[in-house]
Each structure stands twice: as structure tokens, then as C-alpha cells.
Design an enzyme around this catalytic site. Structure first.
Site, PDB file in Angstrom:
ATOM      1  N   ASP A  41       1.457  -4.351   9.121  1.00 38.10           N
ATOM      2  CA  ASP A  41       0.316  -3.439   9.011  1.00 38.10           C
ATOM      3  C   ASP A  41      -1.047  -4.505   8.478  1.00 38.10           C
ATOM      4  OD1 ASP A  41      -1.705  -2.110   7.496  1.00 38.10           O
ATOM      5  OD2 ASP A  41      -0.312  -0.752   6.478  1.00 38.10           O
TER       6      ASP A  41
ATOM      7  N   PHE B  31       0.790  -1.180  -0.138  1.00 43.83           N
ATOM      8  CA  PHE B  31       0.006   0.000  -0.036  1.00 43.83           C
ATOM      9  C   PHE B  31       0.763   1.264   0.168  1.00 43.83           C
ATOM     10  CE2 PHE B  31      -2.772   3.336   1.802  1.00 43.83           C
ATOM     11  CZ  PHE B  31      -4.013   3.115   0.950  1.00 43.83           C
TER      12      PHE B  31
ATOM     13  N   TYR C  92     -11.448   2.293  10.079  1.00 39.57           N
ATOM     14  CA  TYR C  92     -12.559   2.763   8.921  1.00 39.57           C
ATOM     15  C   TYR C  92     -12.695   1.601   8.095  1.00 39.57           C
ATOM     16  CZ  TYR C  92      -8.526   4.584   6.357  1.00 39.57           C
ATOM     17  OH  TYR C  92      -7.490   4.889   5.686  1.00 39.57           O
ATOM     18  N   LYS C  93     -12.169   0.457   7.989  1.00 40.04           N
ATOM     19  CA  LYS C  93     -12.467  -0.463   7.020  1.00 40.04           C
ATOM     20  C   LYS C  93     -13.291  -1.524   7.610  1.00 40.04           C
ATOM     21  CE  LYS C  93      -8.170   0.675   4.432  1.00 40.04           C
ATOM     22  NZ  LYS C  93      -6.777   0.600   4.374  1.00 40.04           N
TER      23      LYS C  93
ATOM     24  N   ARG D 207     -11.843  -5.108  -7.394  1.00 41.16           N
ATOM     25  CA  ARG D 207     -11.702  -5.624  -5.918  1.00 41.16           C
ATOM     26  C   ARG D 207     -13.106  -5.803  -5.221  1.00 41.16           C
ATOM     27  NH1 ARG D 207      -8.383  -2.479  -1.467  1.00 41.16           N
ATOM     28  NH2 ARG D 207     -10.347  -1.386  -1.407  1.00 41.16           N
TER      29      ARG D 207
HETATM   30  C1  LIG Z   1      -6.112   1.657   4.158  1.00 39.37           C
HETATM   31  C2  LIG Z   1      -4.839   1.789   4.294  1.00 39.37           C
HETATM   32  C3  LIG Z   1      -3.817   2.397   5.008  1.00 39.37           C
HETATM   33  C4  LIG Z   1      -4.364   3.794   5.458  1.00 39.37           C
HETATM   34  O1  LIG Z   1      -3.624   4.659   5.953  1.00 39.37           O
HETATM   35  P1  LIG Z   1      -4.093   6.080   6.397  1.00 39.37           P
HETATM   36  O2  LIG Z   1      -2.995   6.698   6.987  1.00 39.37           O
HETATM   37  O3  LIG Z   1      -5.306   5.608   7.511  1.00 39.37           O
HETATM   38  O4  LIG Z   1      -4.730   6.749   5.249  1.00 39.37           O
HETATM   39  C5  LIG Z   1      -2.428   2.233   5.035  1.00 39.37           C
HETATM   40  N1  LIG Z   1      -1.852   0.925   4.876  1.00 39.37           N
HETATM   41  C6  LIG Z   1      -2.802  -0.036   4.299  1.00 39.37           C
HETATM   42  C7  LIG Z   1      -2.285  -1.353   3.839  1.00 39.37           C
HETATM   43  C8  LIG Z   1      -3.970   0.262   3.932  1.00 39.37           C
HETATM   44  O5  LIG Z   1      -4.762  -0.686   3.473  1.00 39.37           O
END
Ligand SMILES: *Cc1c(COP(=O)(O)O)cnc(C)c1O
Length: 417
Positions: free
Chosen positions: A202, A130, A227-228, A376
Site C-alpha cells: 500500500d 490503516f 487524492y493525497k 500529524r
Molecule cells: C488514505 C489511505 C487509504 C484510503 O483508502 P480509500 O479506499 O481511498 O478510502 C487506504 N490505505 C492507506 C494506508 C491510506 O493511507
């Protein structure tokens, strides 16, 4: 399954009837007729939230004002939420706080982790992680200015080989945000420890939808998203985990008054709080924390193994239906077929992925497009039904047969895809 087996609407309706989690859906606000396969980007809202937040605003903020920091325990929110979340990720209740956002927590942990291994320079991650994870590594390297370097492997299968005696830190995402492929957290953590490195996991696409056992793998650090799958609300605070054995040595870079041992002494000198509180920085959005807390309290009523079991069935069913109903349309599955190696999402590659996703959304099936050619679909067993899977398959097959996706307006891109 026999070779004559075919998925059908009746079959899926039967699965819904027998589903032990079927009543959980009533707790969420799901717009009428919407098939929502995007809970891995933004989880839907619990029906309770507006009334509970209204009470928070009108009583705690409006009436009780500053007294609320004590009276309603606002000050302890990051710890309280962390304690509640801890069992979901296999953590002890003093090892987790809910604070800031994932990117900022990554920055704090990357620098803290590198400071634990001052003689080493190598950071292992993967290409296609990500983006924020890679960008924050890059930013942390520049801030430190000590010639750390990123070794980002091209394939996940090369991760173990990349970890060696030079490695200070391994930073990886358990479930890949695009493919849904899951890593062997235990093997990677063991290899890293064997070579004297530490690991940041992560958990953005894992927490809340599959059992994570940080204790079992002897994890060092972790971050994850509110938030997911955890439905904490848009931009919900994130969580941060530090194993207790590292608490004494943690030196994170954004020391603020909330990481101070005695914040209300307003001393000029920084004396860090001991324990997980050292990872905090400053005043948090108590409103956002409250939304997330309501969602965590709700989640604690459900068994994660039951959630995982249904998640596997939903993913299997979706793969099966798309392969049965859309066999002629060149969708290439990029998610592992073996349940053990995937999270709670299914992704396909297709040359026309972008307009197809727009056409699906237009017909009430919400999934994600991910650059350059990925469709997805994320599944949350608490509100997604098997009959939704069937209907989504039928709608997709209809869009493909009629080439609905070719309409010009499905090809226009907006800021958020
Ligand atoms: C959604 C997500 C993030 C989000 O990071 P924010 O700082 O909350 O915007 C980070 N890493 C991964 C792997 C994600 O899927």
C-alpha cells in the site's frame, strides 16, 4: 551543526530563496495565509483545474456526448493514467491502471493474491495498519470462507519473523499513516518471496513524494491513493499495480464488463482481458479521472529525487523548530529522526493533541489530529515553504504558552477529524 546553531526566520527565508522547487507553488491554489500541512490527507487543487474541467464539461460532455468515449479517449483513461503514473513508482507502462478506490482495489488484489497460493492460509499484516487495509482483509477472508487467517504483528520489527512457509500473502503499508515510519520494502519482499508468499504494498503515503522502485524490489502487487500527495482531487481514483509476470494468472473477484476481453460483444460468458485490464471492473468517473490526469501531467514535470530531497529538509526543519520553540511542552516525536526511515510527514504525541490541532487550524496552520493523541503534519515540497515551517513553529509555541487550546470550542469533535 554547531551547538550554538539556532533556527530563525532569516535562516528559513534563505532556504526558500535557494529552493529549486520554489516556483511550483504558483501552480497550486493555496488560500491566502494558509499554512497547509495536510496534503497527505487531501492535496490542494492545481490552478489549472477549474478551466480545464469547465472545458471538459462544456465540450466533451455537453457537446460531444457519447462520441467522447472514442473522440476524447475516455474509454482508455484508466490505462492512459496508469501509463503516465508508472515511472513514478518504478513500474512498466503495462503494469498500472488508475481505477476505483484503494479499498476496492485491495479487495480485488487480496483475493487474486490468495488464489495464487491456494494451499496456504496465512496473511501477514500489522496491527495499527490503516484501518481499511485490515477491514478489507477481514472481508475478503469471510467471502472466501476457506479458513484464511490474519496474523497482524504488534510491532513493525516483528514483520520479517512472521513471514514463513505457511504465508500466502503479506499486505503492508510502506509509510505508516500515523508515525510516518517507512518499511524496508526490499527486505520484506525478498523474505516473502523466499518463503513462496506474495506481497501487496500500500503506497498511499509514498507515491508522488518519494521514489518508489517496484521494479527494483521485484514487487508483486501494489495500490495507492490519488487524492493525497498526488493532488488528484477529493475521492480521486486510486492506482493498482500488478507485476507483468503475474498477468497470466490473475483471477480477481469483481469481474465486470470492463475486465472482459471484448466488452462490446456483450457476451453472456466472461472471458477476461489479458494483462492489467483484467483488474478493471466497470465504468469509471471520467470527470474524476480527468482531474487526476491533470495533476499527474503536472507532476511529471518534476524530478522525484529533487522532491524527496526537499521533503527530507522540510521534515528535519519542522522537527528542529518544534524542538527548539516548543521544548517545554511535552511533544513526543513518534516519527523516525533518520530521514531514510520516514516518509514526508512528522507526527508528535501529546495528551492534548486534539484541541491543539484545532487551535492551530484556527490560526491558519492545517495539520491532522489522529486518534488518540497524535498531531500529524504532512509536507509536500511542491508548495510548502521553509518559512511556513518557521511560522507554524512560532504559532504552535504561542498557542502552548498562552494555553489557547483550552478554549472549550477547540474541544468539540465533528464527524471528520
Ligand atoms: C488514505 C489511505 C487509504 C484510503 O483508502 P480509500 O479506499 O481511498 O478510502 C487506504 N490505505 C492507506 C494506508 C491510506 O493511507
Amino acid at each position: 551543526m554547531s551547538s550554538e546553531f539556532r533556527y530563525s526566520q532569516t535562516y528559513f527565508e534563505g532556504l526558500d530563496t535557494d529552493d529549486p522547487l520554489k516556483f511550483a507553488r504558483d501552480d497550486f491554489h493555496i488560500p491566502d495565509d494558509l499554512i497547509y500541512f495536510d496534503g497527505n490527507s487531501l492535496g490542494p487543487m492545481l490552478k489549472d483545474i477549474p478551466a480545464r474541467i469547465n472545458e471538459f464539461l462544456t465540450q466533451e460532455w455537453a457537446e460531444d456526448l457519447i462520441a467522447s468515449w472514442n473522440k476524447h479517449d475516455w474509454f482508455a483513461s484508466p490505462f492512459r493514467l496508469g501509463q503516465k503514473l508508472a515511472p513514478m513508482i518504478g513500474a512498466k507502462d503495462n503494469e498500472v491502471v488508475v481505477t476505483d478506490i484503494v479499498s476496492i482495489n485491495l479487495f480485488k488484489l487480496i483475493i487474486a493474491a490468495l488464489r495464487l497460493r491456494p494451499e496456504r492460509r496465512k496473511i501477514v499484516s500489522e496491527q495499527g495498519n490503516f484501518p481499511t487495509d485490515l477491514y478489507v482483509i477481514d472481508g475478503a477472508i469471510k467471502v472466501l470462507g476457506q479458513e484464511h487467517f490474519l496474523h497482524a504483528v504488534e510491532n513493525r520489527s516483528d514483520i520479517l519473523d512472521a513471514i514463513d512457509d505457511e504465508t500466502a500473502l503479506v499486505l503492508l503499508t510502506d509509510v505508516h499513516y500515523k508515525t510516518g515510519h517507512r518499511l524496508d520494502m526490499k527486505a520484506i519482499t525478498e523474505k516473502a518471496h523466499h518463503h513462496g508468499a506474495v506481497v501487496i504494498w500500500d503506497l498511499c503515503h509514498s507515491a508522488g513524494v518519494l521514489p518508489v522502485k517496484l521494479d527494483h524490489i521485484q514487487a508483486d502487487f501494489a495500490v495507492g491513493c490519488g487524492y493525497k500527495y498526488l493532488n488528484g482531487g477529493p475521492g480521486a481514483p486510486a492506482f493498482l499495480y500488478i507485476a507483468e509476470r503475474h498477468h497470466g494468472a490473475i483471477d480477481q473477484p469483481i469481474t465486470g464488463w470492463w475486465s472482459h476481453a471484448a466488452p462490446f460483444e456483450f457476451s453472456d460468458d466472461f472471458i477476461g482481458m489479458s494483462g492489467i485490464g483484467r483488474s478493471l471492473t466497470g465504468t469509471q468517473s471520467i470527470l474524476a479521472l480527468r482531474c487526476f490526469e491533470i495533476a499527474i501531467d503536472h507532476r511529471l514535470h518534476f524530478n522525484i529525487n529533487e522532491i524527496r530531497e526537499k521533503s527530507i529538509q522540510l521534515c528535519d526543519a519542522f522537527i528542529g523548530v518544534i524542538e527548539q520553540e516548543c521544548a517545554d511542552f511535552d511533544f513526543k516525536l513518534i516519527t523516525p529522526r533518520a530521514a531514510e526511515w520516514r516518509g514526508s510527514q512528522v507526527a508528535f504525541e501529546h495528551d492534548n493533541a486534539f484541541p491543539i490541532v484545532q487551535a492551530l487550524i484556527d490560526q491558519g496552520v492545517v495539520g491532522d489530529f489522529r486518534h488518540p493523541n497524535v498531531l500529524r503534519f504532512g509536507f509536500n515540497p511542491l508548495y510548502n515553504r521553509f518559512s511556513d515551517i518557521w511560522r507554524a513553529g512560532e504559532i504552535l509555541s504561542h498557542i502552548m504558552r498562552n494555553e489557547t487550546w483550552r478554549a472549550p470550542h477547540f474541544n468539540q469533535r465533528r464527524a471528520v477529524t
